[in-house]
Every structure is written in C-alpha cells, then in structure tokens.
Design a protein around this motif. Sequence first.
Motif, short mmCIF file in Angstrom:
data_model
loop_
_atom_site.label_atom_id
_atom_site.label_comp_id
_atom_site.label_asym_id
_atom_site.label_seq_id
_atom_site.Cartn_x
_atom_site.Cartn_y
_atom_site.Cartn_z
N LEU A 24 80.97 46.56 60.14
CA LEU A 24 80.94 45.11 60.03
C LEU A 24 81.22 44.65 58.60
O LEU A 24 81.83 43.60 58.38
CB LEU A 24 79.57 44.58 60.47
N ARG A 25 80.79 45.45 57.64
CA ARG A 25 81.00 45.07 56.23
C ARG A 25 82.48 45.11 55.85
O ARG A 25 82.90 44.41 54.93
CB ARG A 25 80.20 46.00 55.32
N VAL A 26 83.27 45.93 56.55
CA VAL A 26 84.72 45.94 56.29
C VAL A 26 85.30 44.55 56.52
O VAL A 26 86.07 44.02 55.71
CB VAL A 26 85.43 46.98 57.18
N SER A 27 84.92 43.95 57.65
CA SER A 27 85.41 42.61 57.96
C SER A 27 84.89 41.60 56.95
O SER A 27 85.63 40.71 56.51
CB SER A 27 84.97 42.22 59.38
N ALA A 28 83.62 41.73 56.56
CA ALA A 28 83.04 40.80 55.59
C ALA A 28 83.76 40.89 54.24
O ALA A 28 83.82 39.90 53.50
CB ALA A 28 81.55 41.09 55.42
N GLU A 29 84.30 42.07 53.92
CA GLU A 29 85.03 42.26 52.67
C GLU A 29 86.48 41.84 52.78
O GLU A 29 87.25 41.97 51.83
CB GLU A 29 84.95 43.72 52.25
N GLY A 30 86.88 41.35 53.94
CA GLY A 30 88.27 40.94 54.13
C GLY A 30 89.20 42.08 54.48
O GLY A 30 90.42 41.91 54.45
N GLY A 31 88.63 43.24 54.84
CA GLY A 31 89.45 44.38 55.21
C GLY A 31 89.92 44.31 56.65
O GLY A 31 89.44 43.51 57.44
N ARG A 32 90.85 45.19 56.98
CA ARG A 32 91.40 45.24 58.33
C ARG A 32 90.84 46.44 59.08
O ARG A 32 90.81 47.55 58.54
CB ARG A 32 92.93 45.32 58.28
N SER A 33 90.41 46.22 60.31
CA SER A 33 89.86 47.28 61.15
C SER A 33 90.74 47.51 62.36
O SER A 33 91.36 46.58 62.87
CB SER A 33 88.44 46.92 61.60
N ARG A 34 90.76 48.76 62.84
CA ARG A 34 91.55 49.11 64.02
C ARG A 34 90.74 50.00 64.94
O ARG A 34 90.08 50.95 64.48
CB ARG A 34 92.84 49.83 63.63
N PHE A 35 90.78 49.68 66.23
CA PHE A 35 90.23 50.58 67.25
C PHE A 35 91.42 51.26 67.90
O PHE A 35 92.29 50.61 68.50
CB PHE A 35 89.41 49.81 68.27
N LEU A 36 91.47 52.57 67.79
CA LEU A 36 92.66 53.34 68.17
C LEU A 36 92.38 54.10 69.46
O LEU A 36 91.69 55.12 69.46
CB LEU A 36 93.01 54.30 67.03
N ARG A 37 92.94 53.60 70.56
CA ARG A 37 92.76 54.25 71.86
C ARG A 37 94.11 54.79 72.31
O ARG A 37 95.01 54.03 72.69
CB ARG A 37 92.20 53.27 72.88
N VAL A 38 94.26 56.11 72.27
CA VAL A 38 95.53 56.78 72.53
C VAL A 38 95.27 58.01 73.38
O VAL A 38 94.23 58.66 73.25
CB VAL A 38 96.20 57.18 71.19
N ARG A 39 96.23 58.34 74.25
CA ARG A 39 96.15 59.56 75.04
C ARG A 39 97.23 60.54 74.60
O ARG A 39 98.30 60.15 74.16
CB ARG A 39 96.31 59.26 76.53
N GLY A 40 96.91 61.82 74.77
CA GLY A 40 97.90 62.84 74.51
C GLY A 40 98.86 62.95 75.67
O GLY A 40 98.66 62.37 76.74
N ASN A 41 99.91 63.73 75.48
CA ASN A 41 100.87 63.91 76.57
C ASN A 41 100.29 64.72 77.72
O ASN A 41 100.91 64.85 78.78
CB ASN A 41 102.15 64.59 76.04
N ASP A 42 99.08 65.26 77.54
CA ASP A 42 98.37 65.95 78.63
C ASP A 42 97.46 65.01 79.40
O ASP A 42 96.77 65.44 80.34
CB ASP A 42 97.55 67.12 78.07
N GLY A 43 97.43 63.73 79.03
CA GLY A 43 96.61 62.75 79.72
C GLY A 43 95.21 62.60 79.17
O GLY A 43 94.51 61.65 79.51
N ARG A 44 94.77 63.55 78.33
CA ARG A 44 93.42 63.47 77.77
C ARG A 44 93.36 62.48 76.62
O ARG A 44 94.29 62.38 75.82
CB ARG A 44 92.94 64.84 77.30
N LEU A 45 92.25 61.75 76.56
CA LEU A 45 92.06 60.76 75.51
C LEU A 45 91.90 61.46 74.16
O LEU A 45 91.21 62.48 74.06
CB LEU A 45 90.82 59.93 75.81
N VAL A 46 92.56 60.94 73.13
CA VAL A 46 92.32 61.43 71.78
C VAL A 46 90.99 60.83 71.33
O VAL A 46 90.88 59.64 71.07
CB VAL A 46 93.45 61.01 70.82
#
Length: 468
Positions: free
Chosen positions: A271-293
């Motif tokens: 939460l402090r990242v946002s308060a400092e004006g920083g950028r946050s990312r939630f990274l939801r990606v799957r591999g080519n095998d279908g399993r979530l990274v």
Amino acid sequence: MGSGGWTALQWLALVENEMLLFAGAFFLLGALDEFAVDLCWAWLRITGKASTPRVDRNRLASCRLSGAAAVFIPAWQEASVIGQTVSHALRAWPQPDLRIYVGCYANDANTCEAARAGACGDDRLRIVRLDVPGPTTKADCLNHLYRQMKADETSEGKRFRLVLLHDAEDMVDAAALALIDGAMDGADFVQIPVLPMPQARSKWVGSHYLDEFCDAHGRTMVVRAALGAALPAAGVGCAFSRGMLARFERHADGGGPFSTDTLTEDYELGLRVSAEGGRSRFLRVRGNDGRLVATRAYFPETLAGAVRQKSRWIHGIAFQGWNRMGWTAGPAEWWMRLRDRRGPLAAVVLATGYSLLALSTALFAWQIFGHEPALRLSPLVRAMIVITLISFAWRSFVRFAFAAREFGWREGVRAILRIPVTNVISIMAGRRALSSYVRSLRGEIPPWEKTAHDLHPADAGLCAPARP
C-alpha cells in the motif's frame, strides 16, 4: 411467566428474530459486496482486460536478467525446510545475477547450516546471521538482510535492480524471476499469484488456504488492479524496485525500509508504494503447459497454527492498518480497504450466524413435535433468508470454479465442503486478534508468531519439480 406475560419459548423466538435481522443485514451487505466484485471481474473478462497471457517457461527459465536481483528469506527455526527451499530456488533460477539472502539468528545454528547445505557450494547464497537472539520480528530480520545487501553494493560497486520477498518454505516458479524482472520496467512493485498446495494429511484445515488464495488471486486482485486501487503485498512472490525501498528507508527511523511496529509489514509495504506515487502490477500469467506462474507455498496444517496465522493477519491488517494507514484516495480505495478490514466484523457475524443456526434448529424441532411457532417471521426476514441462501449457493459455485481451475474438480468439491472449516477458523482468529490488539494497546508487543513447518511441499509430492 403468567398468562399475561411471555413464555421462555417466546423470548427465544424473539432473540432468534433479532439475530436474523442482524446477521441477515450483514450477510446481505457482504453478498452485495462480493457480487459487485463478480460483476467487475466478469466485465474485465468479457472485454479482454483480464486475460491471462501464455509464456514459454523454458525460455524464461534461461533468460538473462536486466540487472542484479536479491531474494530476501527471513528464517527462524526453519531447519526442516530451508535447505530444500534454497536448493530448489538456485536450481530453478540459474541466472548469475541472482543472490539469495537468508537471515537466521545466533541461537539458531541448525537453520544456518541447513541453508548452507542446501546451496551445495553455490556462491549466490549469502547467509546473514543476526547477532541478537531470535526471534525478533520478521521485519527486523528483513531489515538486517537489507543492510547486508547495501553493504555488498558498496563493497562490490554495484546496485541491485530489485528485491524479492519469500518465506522459508516457498517453492518458486522457474519462470517467475525473469517474468518479474521484465515487469519491473516502469513498475515499483510486482506481485505474482500465490498458490497454497493441497495437503494430503490436512485436507480440511491446511488445504483451505488454497480455496481463499485461488479466489483472492484469481478474482479480487485482478479487479483491484483494474480499479487502480493500491495492491497489498502477499509477503511472498512479490518484488520491489531498489529505488522504492530506498524511499521507504528515507522515511523510516533508520532501521530499514520494513516497519517493525506492524504485524503485517508486507501487506502495508504494498500500500505504501501507491502512497509514494509508485506503480504496482499484479502479474497473472500461465506457462505454455497451462500451469499458473506462481509461488507454491505450504501453509499451517493444524487448527491452532491456522488460527495463529490468521489472527496475525486480522490484527495487522484490520486493527493496525486502520490506525497506521487510515483512509486515503478515492472510492475504489475506500472499498478495497473496507474489504481488507472486515475480518473482525466478519467473525462476529459468522459467530452470530452459527449461534442462530443452533437456536433455529432447536425451535424448529419444537414445531415438529406439534407446537405452534412462538413468533412468525416477517416478510422482510423471510426475504433476507432467501437472498442469503441464494448468495451462499453462488459463492459456493465461485469457490468451486476457482479452486477447480488450478487443482481439479475434486479440490473444487472440497473447497465447498471446507467452507464451515474456513468460517470456524475465521471466528477463532477474530477473537484472538481482538485480544491481541487490546493487549497491544496496553503496551504489550505482539511476538513473531511464525508458522512452524515440519514438512516441505516437495516431500509430499505436492509441487512439480523445477523445469530446466
């Protein structure tokens, strides 16, 4: 009582009616809240804004980093798991620009030796032994690791690009490091999903975490990121830019960027990242095998362990978070912080609901034996009951769907059956968190109630081996 007064049964029926109004009102409010998140998630999926990209795991596993990366692992009495965690991470992430910092204490030589043995001579591991006897706090241990990293930067004439946080029992994903490294371009904080692993010997308590995280990191965090609300850090599988940690350090009391006066320094850090004006990312990606990274993790398998852990979360997020972080930004942020801090109220409402269930069962049995109901339910109460039951059925389906997507339909069915277990743990944790918070108001410092581990996910065959 006399003929002009009420009987005990009538008084019980009145209590039942009032409890129905109380619990029904808050269950309805909670249902509307969750349904609003469902609608946002569905819209994001329909419009393609919540798509889950596919990546080549093998390519990412061998991809060079854009700069040096540090991994911080605070450890106290983790000799049974830390060796395999370190070994797995070093095999999964062969990049030479990686360094793993493991913090252990002077009175915990076994953990230090187990971590060193797990590295098998790999010089990318740095053991940081705290001179003070342990445990202190997780944040204090992290600050020691941070100071050692700074000392290494000075002596080696280089600067780390990012810092990842992990726990002593985590099984990292081979594709995660390079993926996070690429995502840090233009970001100050990156969180990847956390997947608690099904536990063969604790299918009801230990495995209930997977139901919650599959939902939270498959639905809620996706919506939260899309709304532009601050993203909380899970404490594992999360990375911060070196520059952002330096900004946190400048605002601290000199001990380091991690706050030692909160039980959930990781949540607050996001939460402090946002308060400092920083950028946050939630990274939801799957591999080519279908399993979530994702980071695959092992959570408490006993009822006592789960209650301790969740009470710490409720204490830190709901009670301390309210005091320390307050209410900032706009409506989306207020909404998300209300959701974060609803733990104590949820515990009260759930306890009321289960008490109501017992009372209603007794009164219903009274009617079965030929007695008229002492009080008849009003149309409002009947409508609230119907809506609550429909909402429960829908929430059960959502929980099934997200758990089944990652672990198969059998775990999806168990996710529904584990709902009462989850609720009981929440009730017990809410009561314990309130007691701990009251003691803290009297000046008592809450201890580091870390989770004890005597089994590693890899031991039980719960985590796929690292890919080359």
